[in-house]
Design a protein around this motif. Structure first.
Motif, mmCIF file in Angstrom:
data_model
loop_
_atom_site.group_PDB
_atom_site.id
_atom_site.type_symbol
_atom_site.label_atom_id
_atom_site.label_comp_id
_atom_site.label_asym_id
_atom_site.label_seq_id
_atom_site.Cartn_x
_atom_site.Cartn_y
_atom_site.Cartn_z
ATOM 1 N N ILE A 192 0.812 -1.222 0.000
ATOM 2 C CA ILE A 192 0.000 0.000 0.000
ATOM 3 C C ILE A 192 0.842 1.267 0.000
ATOM 4 O O ILE A 192 0.583 2.196 -0.771
ATOM 5 C CB ILE A 192 -0.942 0.001 1.222
ATOM 6 C CG1 ILE A 192 -1.911 -1.176 1.132
ATOM 7 C CG2 ILE A 192 -1.712 1.324 1.312
ATOM 8 C CD1 ILE A 192 -2.794 -1.346 2.350
ATOM 9 N N PHE A 193 1.868 1.309 0.855
ATOM 10 C CA PHE A 193 2.590 2.558 1.070
ATOM 11 C C PHE A 193 4.017 2.483 0.514
ATOM 12 O O PHE A 193 4.660 1.427 0.585
ATOM 13 C CB PHE A 193 2.644 2.884 2.566
ATOM 14 C CG PHE A 193 1.295 3.065 3.201
ATOM 15 C CD1 PHE A 193 0.530 4.194 2.920
ATOM 16 C CD2 PHE A 193 0.778 2.112 4.062
ATOM 17 C CE1 PHE A 193 -0.717 4.373 3.495
ATOM 18 C CE2 PHE A 193 -0.464 2.278 4.642
ATOM 19 C CZ PHE A 193 -1.227 3.415 4.356
ATOM 20 N N PRO A 194 4.552 3.600 0.029
ATOM 21 C CA PRO A 194 5.916 3.576 -0.514
ATOM 22 C C PRO A 194 6.989 3.398 0.553
ATOM 23 O O PRO A 194 8.137 3.108 0.227
ATOM 24 C CB PRO A 194 6.050 4.946 -1.200
ATOM 25 C CG PRO A 194 5.099 5.827 -0.467
ATOM 26 C CD PRO A 194 3.931 4.940 -0.109
ATOM 27 N N PHE A 195 6.609 3.547 1.837
ATOM 28 C CA PHE A 195 7.579 3.337 2.912
ATOM 29 C C PHE A 195 7.537 1.907 3.452
ATOM 30 O O PHE A 195 8.171 1.615 4.469
ATOM 31 C CB PHE A 195 7.354 4.340 4.054
ATOM 32 C CG PHE A 195 5.933 4.427 4.537
ATOM 33 C CD1 PHE A 195 5.380 3.442 5.341
ATOM 34 C CD2 PHE A 195 5.155 5.514 4.193
ATOM 35 C CE1 PHE A 195 4.073 3.535 5.791
ATOM 36 C CE2 PHE A 195 3.842 5.617 4.641
ATOM 37 C CZ PHE A 195 3.303 4.626 5.443
ATOM 38 N N ASP A 196 6.807 1.007 2.786
ATOM 39 C CA ASP A 196 6.739 -0.372 3.269
ATOM 40 C C ASP A 196 8.095 -1.072 3.240
ATOM 41 O O ASP A 196 8.313 -2.044 3.968
ATOM 42 C CB ASP A 196 5.719 -1.170 2.447
ATOM 43 C CG ASP A 196 4.284 -0.753 2.743
ATOM 44 O OD1 ASP A 196 4.039 -0.201 3.837
ATOM 45 O OD2 ASP A 196 3.408 -0.961 1.886
ATOM 46 N N ASP A 197 9.023 -0.575 2.418
ATOM 47 C CA ASP A 197 10.388 -1.121 2.419
ATOM 48 C C ASP A 197 11.001 -1.087 3.819
ATOM 49 O O ASP A 197 11.791 -1.956 4.192
ATOM 50 C CB ASP A 197 11.296 -0.311 1.483
ATOM 51 C CG ASP A 197 10.934 -0.442 0.016
ATOM 52 O OD1 ASP A 197 9.998 -1.205 -0.315
ATOM 53 O OD2 ASP A 197 11.584 0.236 -0.814
ATOM 54 N N ALA A 241 9.111 1.389 -4.755
ATOM 55 C CA ALA A 241 7.870 1.964 -5.265
ATOM 56 C C ALA A 241 8.068 2.666 -6.605
ATOM 57 O O ALA A 241 7.101 2.910 -7.334
ATOM 58 C CB ALA A 241 7.293 2.945 -4.249
ATOM 59 N N ARG A 242 9.308 3.001 -6.970
ATOM 60 C CA ARG A 242 9.586 3.575 -8.287
ATOM 61 C C ARG A 242 10.340 2.595 -9.183
ATOM 62 O O ARG A 242 10.063 2.482 -10.381
ATOM 63 C CB ARG A 242 10.414 4.863 -8.155
ATOM 64 C CG ARG A 242 10.658 5.566 -9.484
ATOM 65 C CD ARG A 242 11.591 6.775 -9.339
ATOM 66 N NE ARG A 242 11.180 7.655 -8.275
ATOM 67 C CZ ARG A 242 10.200 8.557 -8.381
ATOM 68 N NH1 ARG A 242 9.537 8.681 -9.516
ATOM 69 N NH2 ARG A 242 9.896 9.325 -7.352
ATOM 70 N N ASP A 281 8.583 -0.120 -11.617
ATOM 71 C CA ASP A 281 8.035 0.372 -12.884
ATOM 72 C C ASP A 281 8.187 1.886 -12.916
ATOM 73 O O ASP A 281 7.270 2.620 -12.563
ATOM 74 C CB ASP A 281 6.559 -0.030 -13.006
ATOM 75 C CG ASP A 281 5.946 0.380 -14.355
ATOM 76 O OD1 ASP A 281 6.672 0.970 -15.193
ATOM 77 O OD2 ASP A 281 4.747 0.116 -14.553
ATOM 78 N N PRO A 282 9.360 2.386 -13.307
ATOM 79 C CA PRO A 282 9.625 3.832 -13.246
ATOM 80 C C PRO A 282 8.616 4.670 -14.021
ATOM 81 O O PRO A 282 8.390 5.836 -13.672
ATOM 82 C CB PRO A 282 11.031 3.950 -13.853
ATOM 83 C CG PRO A 282 11.641 2.602 -13.673
ATOM 84 C CD PRO A 282 10.516 1.626 -13.792
ATOM 85 N N ALA A 283 8.018 4.113 -15.034
ATOM 86 C CA ALA A 283 7.036 4.863 -15.820
ATOM 87 C C ALA A 283 5.715 5.025 -15.079
ATOM 88 O O ALA A 283 4.916 5.911 -15.407
ATOM 89 C CB ALA A 283 6.808 4.181 -17.166
ATOM 90 N N HIS A 284 5.478 4.151 -14.120
ATOM 91 C CA HIS A 284 4.228 4.207 -13.347
ATOM 92 C C HIS A 284 4.541 4.015 -11.861
ATOM 93 O O HIS A 284 4.180 2.991 -11.275
ATOM 94 C CB HIS A 284 3.255 3.134 -13.826
ATOM 95 C CG HIS A 284 2.961 3.195 -15.286
ATOM 96 N ND1 HIS A 284 3.702 2.474 -16.229
ATOM 97 C CD2 HIS A 284 2.039 3.919 -15.981
ATOM 98 C CE1 HIS A 284 3.228 2.723 -17.438
ATOM 99 N NE2 HIS A 284 2.215 3.603 -17.322
ATOM 100 N N ALA A 286 4.845 9.019 -5.076
ATOM 101 C CA ALA A 286 6.262 9.172 -5.399
ATOM 102 C C ALA A 286 6.553 10.323 -6.345
ATOM 103 O O ALA A 286 7.669 10.845 -6.374
ATOM 104 C CB ALA A 286 6.803 7.869 -5.994
ATOM 105 N N GLY A 287 5.580 10.720 -7.153
ATOM 106 C CA GLY A 287 5.845 11.754 -8.130
ATOM 107 C C GLY A 287 6.493 11.180 -9.373
ATOM 108 O O GLY A 287 7.051 10.069 -9.356
ATOM 109 N N PRO A 288 6.448 11.904 -10.487
ATOM 110 C CA PRO A 288 6.968 11.386 -11.758
ATOM 111 C C PRO A 288 8.478 11.233 -11.800
ATOM 112 O O PRO A 288 9.003 10.462 -12.606
ATOM 113 C CB PRO A 288 6.487 12.422 -12.778
ATOM 114 C CG PRO A 288 6.327 13.689 -11.984
ATOM 115 C CD PRO A 288 5.872 13.250 -10.630
ATOM 116 N N GLU A 289 9.192 11.969 -10.951
ATOM 117 C CA GLU A 289 10.645 11.913 -10.926
ATOM 118 C C GLU A 289 11.124 11.715 -9.490
ATOM 119 O O GLU A 289 10.401 11.970 -8.534
ATOM 120 C CB GLU A 289 11.251 13.207 -11.484
ATOM 121 C CG GLU A 289 10.838 13.518 -12.908
ATOM 122 C CD GLU A 289 11.289 14.907 -13.336
ATOM 123 O OE1 GLU A 289 11.992 15.575 -12.530
ATOM 124 O OE2 GLU A 289 10.942 15.340 -14.443
#
Length: 683
Positions: free
Chosen positions: A86-91, A137-138, A141-144, A149-152
């Protein structure tokens, strides 16, 4: 969610580049004795550390597998798939569990656990991008990338992405793993990432106030291990970036949402109050202490001193919990300490331990250890069930079955979508031995009263200190001093504030009545005069093998009264014995606790109950209990036995009422009967 144990031994330091010569002499005046040099034999804490090793850490790794946190790293390595949690901080749940497991390995060697971590670290390494970037989280799949996370890279670091937060926990885990095992596998990953961070952020480069602090503390840890000055200067840079955000409007009614929530409302040197998200805040304050110690920056030191005073004087729960407001998991206003809606995130208790340890190391005052001890024995371990695998995200101060008010969690859970608290507990518990002792030159501080043995050096002379007692249930402390040869040094034994009539080191709480009992100290059976220094008994002596120091602390049941500015606790008292705060739970009190009254003259008896809640000191008294007869529209009081248990032990026997603050007389009756709302927990 975490800090540096400033004292940990630097194993194999000289094999790393840029070490001894580049480390500055400025540091904490007082250094903690490493957890690696303290062996516990304690009836209270040792079973908890074993449970953490045997249950909490394996369960945490298993849940990281089952919830696809590990799979995220595998997909990042393959550059294929879709972020599966769910969250980008799950790492960070993996990093924190590795950190705890590393500490645990040093205490309890386990070949299978060591091998499992080696395999897991290989997966982390494979997920790292060539330039050091590590953020599944990036990378999957860097394109999605994840919507937060934002596009960059880095563009949403202040608000949502947690990219640097992930890095900070990676650094903490890497140092713990290196120091516990001597292996550089995870450390190499962390250093590669840190070098990238230092190349991207800094004067003349990208600037940001990290949205969820901890990268600052992690960078300080890497600086200690490597001596690389860029890591320390980057930590200081991130502190100094606060207060520069142009979108902050302090006059807006929702100002906290874009400023103080992140502690980004003003420069750190101008901050005087504990504000915003409590976990983020206390990680920031820990980092401020680190940077002040290592750079000698007096403005940062003055600021963190002011913030600590605000917290302990106006924003600390009697259990040591912090963060009163569920919305934003944040500190409330001064004296805003509600009971039924108290948030008190477990991660904030972890962060509060880290912060107060640092404050002690800066100033050498026992008041910081008094707060640390309050957190440890109450608001911290309440966050994990006695089974080692059920948790509270928030830690309530009252649960009522009939209420018009929303409440925090009434029962424990095995895991959360945002599961920062379970993994934070997994990493803190095995580091506990590192908080027991500290040193400064000829001064040896005994901070926590935990049975066990430490081997340290005073100058060049080896000294062994053994503690033997049954704290916190009994106040008779015994220290056996065994130097290898006769040795001069000062033993400084903390004289707890609670044993000297001080509920907390401020006027936020006080004991309702004074005590006539005093602390006594003997050496080899004879009373000794002693001076005190900042809350410590100073015992200077030429110590010989077998010298015995005995300290008797008065353990009475005390009624605690809050400052009258704490509106929720007007006319109420809490119960405390030694460092332990008590509560009443439904199971022991006829299924209900919100009807119990504790008049000022109430006297409690104590009895040790070895079969109850893994062994507790229980309090009992006969008190009035309110009875509501709905059929006859009448209210009366009857006499019944009130049974109180340590606050940390509640909610281990099912769901029901609980109360910490008891009314002293009947002032109102809650006649509304409806099921309580439950507050959703999240980061």
């Amino acid at each position: 969610m975490k800090r540096l144990l400033p004292s940990l031994a630097l194993l194999g330091l000289c094999s790393l580049p840029g070490t001894a010569q580049s480390i500055k002499k400025s540091d904490y005046p007082i250094q903690a004795v490493s957890f690696t040099k303290v062996k516990l034999a304690d009836n209270f804490w040792l079973p908890r550390l074993k449970t953490n090793t045997e249950v909490t850490i394996p369960a945490s790794f298993q849940r990281c597998e089952a919830t696809n946190r590990v799979k995220n790293f595998e997909m990042a390595a393959a550059k294929s798939g879709k972020f599966a949690t769910i969250f980008p901080f799950d790492d960070t749940d993996i990093y924190k569990t590795i950190e705890g497991a590393s500490y645990s390995l040093k205490l309890y060697p386990d070949e299978k656990l060591d091998e499992y971590m080696d395999a897991l670290i290989k997966k982390v390494a494979a997920a790292q991008e060539p330039d050091g970037y590590l953020y599944t989280a990036r990378t999957i799949d860097p394109a999605h990338p994840h919507e937060w996370a934002g596009p960059e890279r880095w563009v949403k670091e202040r608000e949502l992405s947690h990219e640097l937060y992930n890095s900070g926990h990676l650094y903490e885990a890497a140092v713990a793993h290196y120091e516990a095992t001597g292996k550089k596998t995870l450390l190499s990953i962390a250093l590669k990432n840190a070098d990238l961070v230092c190349s991207v952020f800094g004067p003349g480069k990208r600037g940001v106030a990290p949205g969820h602090e901890i990268v600052e503390m992690g960078l300080v840890k890497l600086y200690r291990v490597t001596g690389k000055p860029e890591y320390l200067s980057s930590a200081k840079f991130f502190l100094e970036e606060r207060g520069k955000y142009q979108g902050y409007d302090p006059k807006s009614p929702d100002a906290w949402k874009n400023g103080s929530y992140w502690q980004d409302h003003k420069p750190v040197v101008d901050q005087k109050e504990a504000v915003g998200h409590a976990v983020r805040a206390e990680y920031l304050y820990s980092a401020m202490a680190d940077v002040a110690a290592l750079t000698g920056d007096q403005r940062i030191l003055a600021a963190v001193d002011s913030i600590w005073l605000n917290m302990v004087s106006k924003k600390l729960y009697v259990t040591g919990g912090t963060g009163a407001v569920p919305g934003g998991e944040r500190f409330g206003g001064n004296y805003e300490l509600p009971n039924t809606t108290a948030y008190n995130e477990t991660c904030a208790a972890v962060a509060n331990v880290y912060w107060n340890q640092r404050m002690f190391q800066l100033h050498g005052d026992s008041k910081y250890v008094d707060v640390l001890e309050k957190v440890l024995y109450n608001g911290l371990i309440s966050g994990v069930g006695l089974d080692g695998k059920s948790f509270f995200y928030s830690n309530a101060m009252q649960i009522k079955n009939s209420t018009s008010f929303p409440q925090t969690e009434p029962q424990r859970a095995g895991w959360f979508d945002c599961s920062c608290c379970p993994t934070n507990m997994a990493r803190l518990m095995p580091s506990l031995p590192g908080y027991v002792y500290a040193q400064k030159g000829q001064d040896v501080y005994a901070n926590l009263f935990i049975s066990g043995t430490t081997d340290l050096k005073v100058g060049t002379k080896a000294v062994r200190i053994t503690q033997q007692h049954n704290y916190p249930w009994q106040g008779d402390l015994k220290f056996t001093i065994s130097p290898a040869a006769t040795t001069d040094f000062n033993l400084l034994v903390r004289l707890p504030g609670w044993a000297q009539g001080e509920a907390v080191p401020s006027d936020l709480y006080r004991f309702a009545t004074p005590s006539t009992e005093k602390i006594s100290i003997t050496v080899n059976g004879k009373p000794v005069p002693y001076t005190t220094r900042q809350g410590y008994a100073v015992l200077p002596r030429q110590w010989r093998r077998g010298d015995v120091v005995e300290v008797k602390l008065p353990l009475e049941v005390r009624q605690v009264v809050a400052n009258p500015k704490v509106q929720d606790n007007l006319g109420r008292v809490a119960l405390q014995r030694g460092p332990v705060v008590y509560c009443a739970e439904w199971r022991d009190n006829n299924g209900k606790t919100s009807n119990l009254i504790v008049p000022a003259a109430t006297r409690f008896t104590t009895s040790y109950q070895p079969q109850v809640l893994n062994g507790i000191m229980q309090l009992q008294a006969t008190v009035p209990a309110v009875q509501v007869d709905a059929a006859n529209h009448s209210i009366s009081t009857t006499r019944q036995t009130l049974t109180a248990i340590p606050y940390y032990a509640w909610a281990n026997r099912g769901k029901g009422e609980m109360v910490v603050w008891f009314p002293q007389q009947l002032t109102d009756v809650d006649l509304i009967s409806r099921q309580p709302k439950e507050v959703t927990v999240g980061k």
